[in-house]
Design a protein around this motif. Structure first.
Motif, PDB file in Angstrom:
ATOM      1  N   ALA A 195       0.866  -1.178   0.000  1.00  0.00           N
ATOM      2  CA  ALA A 195       0.000   0.000   0.000  1.00  0.00           C
ATOM      3  C   ALA A 195       0.901   1.226   0.000  1.00  0.00           C
ATOM      4  CB  ALA A 195      -0.899   0.006   1.226  1.00  0.00           C
ATOM      5  N   CYS A 215      -4.210   7.197  -0.430  1.00  0.00           N
ATOM      6  CA  CYS A 215      -3.581   5.890  -0.307  1.00  0.00           C
ATOM      7  C   CYS A 215      -4.145   4.985  -1.391  1.00  0.00           C
ATOM      8  CB  CYS A 215      -3.832   5.286   1.070  1.00  0.00           C
ATOM      9  SG  CYS A 215      -2.865   3.783   1.379  1.00  0.00           S
ATOM     10  N   SER A 237      -4.262   0.861  -2.304  1.00  0.00           N
ATOM     11  CA  SER A 237      -3.979  -0.449  -1.714  1.00  0.00           C
ATOM     12  C   SER A 237      -3.245  -1.344  -2.704  1.00  0.00           C
ATOM     13  CB  SER A 237      -5.275  -1.117  -1.261  1.00  0.00           C
ATOM     14  OG  SER A 237      -6.031  -1.528  -2.387  1.00  0.00           O
ATOM     15  N   SER A 238      -2.532  -2.332  -2.164  1.00  0.00           N
ATOM     16  CA  SER A 238      -1.805  -3.261  -3.015  1.00  0.00           C
ATOM     17  C   SER A 238      -2.723  -4.339  -3.563  1.00  0.00           C
ATOM     18  CB  SER A 238      -0.667  -3.908  -2.233  1.00  0.00           C
ATOM     19  OG  SER A 238      -1.179  -4.609  -1.112  1.00  0.00           O
ATOM     20  N   ARG A 239      -3.718  -4.704  -2.787  1.00  0.00           N
ATOM     21  CA  ARG A 239      -4.524  -5.874  -3.128  1.00  0.00           C
ATOM     22  C   ARG A 239      -5.370  -5.649  -4.378  1.00  0.00           C
ATOM     23  NH1 ARG A 239      -8.630  -7.541   1.376  1.00  0.00           N
ATOM     24  NH2 ARG A 239      -9.398  -5.509   0.732  1.00  0.00           N
ATOM     25  N   SER A 241      -0.739  -2.025   4.493  1.00  0.00           N
ATOM     26  CA  SER A 241      -2.150  -1.723   4.282  1.00  0.00           C
ATOM     27  C   SER A 241      -2.370  -0.230   4.477  1.00  0.00           C
ATOM     28  CB  SER A 241      -3.011  -2.502   5.277  1.00  0.00           C
ATOM     29  OG  SER A 241      -4.327  -1.998   5.343  1.00  0.00           O
ATOM     30  N   CYS A 242      -3.390   0.300   3.794  1.00  0.00           N
ATOM     31  CA  CYS A 242      -3.736   1.707   3.998  1.00  0.00           C
ATOM     32  C   CYS A 242      -4.285   1.940   5.407  1.00  0.00           C
ATOM     33  CB  CYS A 242      -4.765   2.155   2.968  1.00  0.00           C
ATOM     34  SG  CYS A 242      -4.101   2.314   1.273  1.00  0.00           S
TER      35      CYS A 242
END
Length: 118
Positions: A32, A49, A51-53, A100-101
C-alpha cells in the motif's frame, strides 16, 4: 528500500501539480502506498492511499475530488495528481509504503515541498 519523491514546487491557487514517488529495492505494487503531508506547525495528514490488493484508493474530505493517486507498475512509481490547488495545500509531501492503507507506514521518502500561492 528507498522511496524518492519529485514534482513539488510552486503553483498558483487553482493550479495543478503532479508528484511522483519512485521506488527502488522493492516492488511498489506489493505494498500500500500513501501520500502524507505536513505543513509548518501542523500534524501530519494523510491525503491519499492506494492499496496493493485491489488498487482501492482513499482520500480525506479535504482533498477528495481534487487529488488522484495512481500507480504505474512498469515504472515502479506512484503518482499524486493535484488539481484545484489551494493555499492550505502548502506542505511537505511524503510518500510512504506499508502493508495496508489502514496500518502505519513502515518506509518513507524524504519529502517534496509544495507551495501554493494565493
Amino acid at each position: 528500500v528507498q522511496l524518492v519523491e519529485s514534482g513539488g514546487g510552486l503553483a498558483p491557487a487553482g493550479g495543478s501539480l503532479t508528484l511522483s514517488c519512485a521506488a527502488s529495492g522493492f516492488t511498489l505494487d506489493n505494498y500500500a502506498i500513501g501520500w502524507v503531508r505536513q505543513a509548518p506547525g501542523k500534524e501530519r495528514e494523510g491525503v491519499s492511499c492506494i492499496s496493493s490488493r485491489d488498487g482501492s484508493t482513499y482520500y480525506p474530505t479535504s482533498v477528495k475530488g481534487r487529488f488522484t493517486i495512481s500507480r504505474d507498475n512498469r515504472k515502479n512509481t506512484v503518482y499524486l495528481q493535484m488539481n484545484s490547488l489551494k493555499p492550505e495545500d502548502t506542505a511537505v509531501y511524503y510518500c510512504a509504503a506499508g502493508r495496508s492503507c489502514a496500518l502505519p507506514f513502515g518506509s518513507w521518502g524524504q519529502g517534496t515541498q509544495v507551495t501554493v500561492s494565493s
